[in-house]
Write an enzyme that holds these catalytic residues in place. Sequence first.
Site, short mmCIF file in Angstrom:
data_model
loop_
_atom_site.label_atom_id
_atom_site.label_comp_id
_atom_site.label_asym_id
_atom_site.label_seq_id
_atom_site.Cartn_x
_atom_site.Cartn_y
_atom_site.Cartn_z
CB VAL A 1 -0.93 0.02 1.24
CG1 VAL A 1 -1.82 1.26 1.22
CG2 VAL A 1 -1.80 -1.25 1.27
CG HIS B 1 1.61 0.87 5.96
ND1 HIS B 1 1.80 1.26 4.65
CD2 HIS B 1 1.92 -0.45 5.99
CE1 HIS B 1 2.20 0.22 3.93
NE2 HIS B 1 2.27 -0.83 4.72
CB ILE B 2 4.27 2.39 11.82
CG1 ILE B 2 4.95 3.65 11.29
CG2 ILE B 2 5.15 1.66 12.83
CD1 ILE B 2 5.19 4.71 12.36
CG HIS B 3 3.25 -3.58 9.41
ND1 HIS B 3 2.24 -4.41 8.98
CD2 HIS B 3 3.77 -3.04 8.28
CE1 HIS B 3 2.16 -4.38 7.67
NE2 HIS B 3 3.09 -3.56 7.21
P1 AMP Z 1 2.64 -3.64 3.55
O1 AMP Z 1 2.77 -5.01 2.97
O2 AMP Z 1 3.72 -3.26 4.50
O3 AMP Z 1 2.39 -2.60 2.48
O4 AMP Z 1 1.34 -3.71 4.46
C1 AMP Z 1 0.07 -3.43 4.02
C2 AMP Z 1 -0.86 -4.04 5.04
O5 AMP Z 1 -2.16 -3.52 4.83
C3 AMP Z 1 -0.98 -5.58 4.93
O6 AMP Z 1 -0.57 -6.16 6.16
C4 AMP Z 1 -2.47 -5.78 4.67
O7 AMP Z 1 -2.99 -6.93 5.31
C5 AMP Z 1 -3.08 -4.49 5.21
N1 AMP Z 1 -4.36 -4.12 4.63
C6 AMP Z 1 -4.69 -4.11 3.31
N2 AMP Z 1 -5.96 -3.68 3.16
C7 AMP Z 1 -6.43 -3.41 4.41
C8 AMP Z 1 -7.68 -2.94 4.92
N3 AMP Z 1 -8.70 -2.64 4.10
N4 AMP Z 1 -7.80 -2.78 6.25
C9 AMP Z 1 -6.78 -3.08 7.09
N5 AMP Z 1 -5.58 -3.53 6.67
C10 AMP Z 1 -5.40 -3.69 5.35
#
Ligand code: AMP
Length: 114
Positions: free
Chosen positions: A96, A100-102
């Site tokens: 995405v 975003h910070i996990h």
């Molecule tokens: P990344 O791989 O670091 O870009 O993380 C993107 C994260 O967004 C993944 O862990 C997905 O599971 C999460 N994600 C995607 N769509 C959604 C959504 N609609 N609501 C919550 N999390 C999401």
Amino acid sequence: MEKTLFEKIADHEIPADIVYEDEQCVAFRDISPVAPQHVLLVPRKALSSIAAASQEDASLLAHLMLKVGEIARMLGIEEEGFRTVLNTGARAGQTVPHLHIHILGGRDLQWPPG
Ligand code: AMP
């Protein structure tokens, strides 16, 4: 410009399990959690990644870093330990294009990551 998925979540246009929000950021549960606690903390500002941040974002980035500990406390994982991850770009698996910070916790986490 088309809003990113996470901007739409921050603007309440797409539903999410929001655990924290303020004027600068929103935190919500990951839709596909990889740990018992898995929250994403995102700025409301549309920054495509941490690498896209500049000096003008310094106070926003500090705000996010301070919120990490607060959210971890709220999730009950601060004392036992947790991990924060920022995936940036294709090789790190960023899916995405919105910073975003996990925040991951609730189980033992291996090192090095995959
Ligand atoms: P990344 O791989 O670091 O870009 O993380 C993107 C994260 O967004 C993944 O862990 C997905 O599971 C999460 N994600 C995607 N769509 C959604 C959504 N609609 N609501 C919550 N999390 C999401």
